[in-house]
Scaffold this active site. Structure first.
Site, mmCIF file in Angstrom:
data_model
loop_
_atom_site.group_PDB
_atom_site.id
_atom_site.type_symbol
_atom_site.label_atom_id
_atom_site.label_comp_id
_atom_site.label_asym_id
_atom_site.label_seq_id
_atom_site.Cartn_x
_atom_site.Cartn_y
_atom_site.Cartn_z
ATOM 1 N N ARG A 58 -9.522 1.091 9.213
ATOM 2 C CA ARG A 58 -9.091 -0.285 9.459
ATOM 3 C C ARG A 58 -10.214 -1.126 10.049
ATOM 4 O O ARG A 58 -10.024 -2.331 10.245
ATOM 5 C CB ARG A 58 -7.926 -0.263 10.458
ATOM 6 C CG ARG A 58 -6.561 -0.539 9.823
ATOM 7 C CD ARG A 58 -5.534 -0.281 10.884
ATOM 8 N NE ARG A 58 -4.299 -0.972 10.709
ATOM 9 C CZ ARG A 58 -3.214 -0.426 10.166
ATOM 10 N NH1 ARG A 58 -3.255 0.774 9.665
ATOM 11 N NH2 ARG A 58 -2.091 -1.104 10.118
ATOM 12 N N LYS B 266 0.838 -1.216 0.000
ATOM 13 C CA LYS B 266 0.000 0.000 0.000
ATOM 14 C C LYS B 266 0.868 1.260 0.000
ATOM 15 O O LYS B 266 0.613 2.198 -0.730
ATOM 16 C CB LYS B 266 -0.920 0.042 1.241
ATOM 17 C CG LYS B 266 -1.920 -1.073 1.345
ATOM 18 C CD LYS B 266 -2.904 -0.821 2.450
ATOM 19 C CE LYS B 266 -2.303 -0.737 3.844
ATOM 20 N NZ LYS B 266 -1.682 -1.968 4.314
ATOM 21 N N ARG C 77 12.300 -9.713 3.767
ATOM 22 C CA ARG C 77 12.655 -8.283 3.786
ATOM 23 C C ARG C 77 13.299 -7.924 5.129
ATOM 24 O O ARG C 77 14.312 -7.230 5.183
ATOM 25 C CB ARG C 77 11.395 -7.423 3.555
ATOM 26 C CG ARG C 77 11.669 -5.927 3.613
ATOM 27 C CD ARG C 77 10.452 -5.117 3.198
ATOM 28 N NE ARG C 77 9.278 -5.328 4.045
ATOM 29 C CZ ARG C 77 9.046 -4.656 5.154
ATOM 30 N NH1 ARG C 77 9.888 -3.748 5.575
ATOM 31 N NH2 ARG C 77 7.965 -4.908 5.863
HETATM 32 P P1 AMP Z 1 0.840 0.800 9.629
HETATM 33 O O1 AMP Z 1 2.083 1.606 9.383
HETATM 34 O O2 AMP Z 1 -0.315 1.237 8.786
HETATM 35 O O3 AMP Z 1 1.106 -0.666 9.507
HETATM 36 O O4 AMP Z 1 0.397 1.081 11.130
HETATM 37 C C1 AMP Z 1 1.258 0.849 12.217
HETATM 38 C C2 AMP Z 1 0.468 0.776 13.495
HETATM 39 O O5 AMP Z 1 -0.198 2.014 13.749
HETATM 40 C C3 AMP Z 1 -0.632 -0.256 13.524
HETATM 41 O O6 AMP Z 1 -0.158 -1.550 13.831
HETATM 42 C C4 AMP Z 1 -1.511 0.294 14.620
HETATM 43 O O7 AMP Z 1 -0.946 0.072 15.896
HETATM 44 C C5 AMP Z 1 -1.448 1.777 14.364
HETATM 45 N N1 AMP Z 1 -2.493 2.190 13.413
HETATM 46 C C6 AMP Z 1 -2.300 2.674 12.157
HETATM 47 N N2 AMP Z 1 -3.470 2.966 11.565
HETATM 48 C C7 AMP Z 1 -4.422 2.660 12.447
HETATM 49 C C8 AMP Z 1 -5.836 2.714 12.426
HETATM 50 N N3 AMP Z 1 -6.502 3.148 11.325
HETATM 51 N N4 AMP Z 1 -6.534 2.330 13.508
HETATM 52 C C9 AMP Z 1 -5.884 1.904 14.610
HETATM 53 N N5 AMP Z 1 -4.550 1.793 14.716
HETATM 54 C C10 AMP Z 1 -3.808 2.168 13.640
#
Ligand code: AMP
Length: 268
Positions: free
Chosen positions: A88, A13, A127
């Site tokens: 999410r 993404k 990775r």
């Molecule tokens: P990501 O970089 O998108 O994988 O997000 C890293 C972490 O941020 C996730 O594992 C969650 O702990 C938190 N996080 C990111 N987006 C959300 C969301 N929309 N709702 C809740 N937690 C989030």
């Protein structure tokens, strides 16, 4: 153009969102990056989010929804945005719909990257191993155990969004296991169609000078009394005496009536 990129962690993404942000001149809103930036800056929200992020757990909905709402209002998002990592959950998607509706905006499309989870896990583990070998810093949540949990959480909490957006008719899917070039081409093709549709809407809005206004409700036309009576209406109409075709002459009664009306108007 306003779109959401859906897909499990590691589906690509981020890569696509960055590319699309440059290509279309729209902002890339990565919820994970925003939370990590808040944590690094040591803001109260960031400190609260940090331990949850490190353990791969979700931050509370109100926290992420208010961060996104504030960011969408920035002028750099005026031309549109790509949401990556948000929403999410179905409640987050509903909150997004509400906050867009308050701004008289809507999503143009949701692109879901469909992946094979076991191949994805292998890819991510490779990775992580490569990064470690190169001595590059890893994120605290970049480890196979946390990743495994995050995939399970995706399946349970985020995958239902695919049906949610399919029901709304704005979901498009792309094979996320294909090469980056092919995934890019597939997304570009989807967005080319969406872009021309959204440009028509934007032009219409510009012509109206200003943001989209809620459609005016058509005034209810008074239904004839006979129709309001329901089924009997047809009978009632049938039973009514037929009018004679007008001869152009007024009846005496008619003359008297209009005469008295004229007198009344004069007195007033
Ligand atoms: P990501 O970089 O998108 O994988 O997000 C890293 C972490 O941020 C996730 O594992 C969650 O702990 C938190 N996080 C990111 N987006 C959300 C969301 N929309 N709702 C809740 N937690 C989030």
């Amino acid at each position: 153009m306003r779109l959401v990129l859906l897909g499990p962690p590691g589906a690509g993404k981020g890569t696509q969102a960055k590319r699309l942000s440059t290509k279309y001149g729209i902002c890339h809103l990565s919820s994970g990056e925003m939370l990590r930036a808040a944590a690094a800056a040591g803001t109260p929200v960031g400190l609260k989010a940090k331990s949850l992020i490190d353990n791969g757990e979700f931050v509370p909905d109100e926290m992420i929804v208010s961060i996104i709402a504030e960011r969408i209002d920035h002028p750099d998002c005026a031309a549109g945005f790509i949401l990556d990592g948000f929403p999410r959950t179905v409640p987050q998607a509903e909150a997004l719909e509400r906050l867009l509706a308050e701004r008289r905006l809507s999503l143009d499309v949701v692109v879901a990257l469909v992946v094979n989870e076991s191949i994805l896990l292998e890819r991510i583990e490779k990775r992580i191993a490569d990064m470690t070998a190169r001595g590059e810093p890893l994120r605290a949540d970049d480890n196979p155990d946390v990743l495994y949990d995050r995939l399970a959480t995706y399946r349970k909490q985020t995958a239902p969004l695919i049906d949610h957006y399919a029901r709304k008719g704005i979901l498009r899917t792309v094979d996320g296991m294909d090469s980056v070039e092919n995934v890019s081409a597939a997304i570009d093709e989807i967005l080319a169609g969406v872009r021309s549709r959204s440009q028509v809407g934007d032009k219409a809005r510009t012509r109206r000078k200003g943001p989209r206004k809620p459609a005016k409700r058509a005034k209810k036309r008074a239904r004839p009394r006979a129709a309001r009576r329901g089924r009997g209406a047809v009978k009632a109409r049938k039973a009514a005496p037929r009018r004679r075709p007008s001869t152009g002459r007024k009846s005496k009664a008619g003359q008297r009536k209009s005469g008295s009306r004229r007198r009344l108007t004069k007195r007033r």
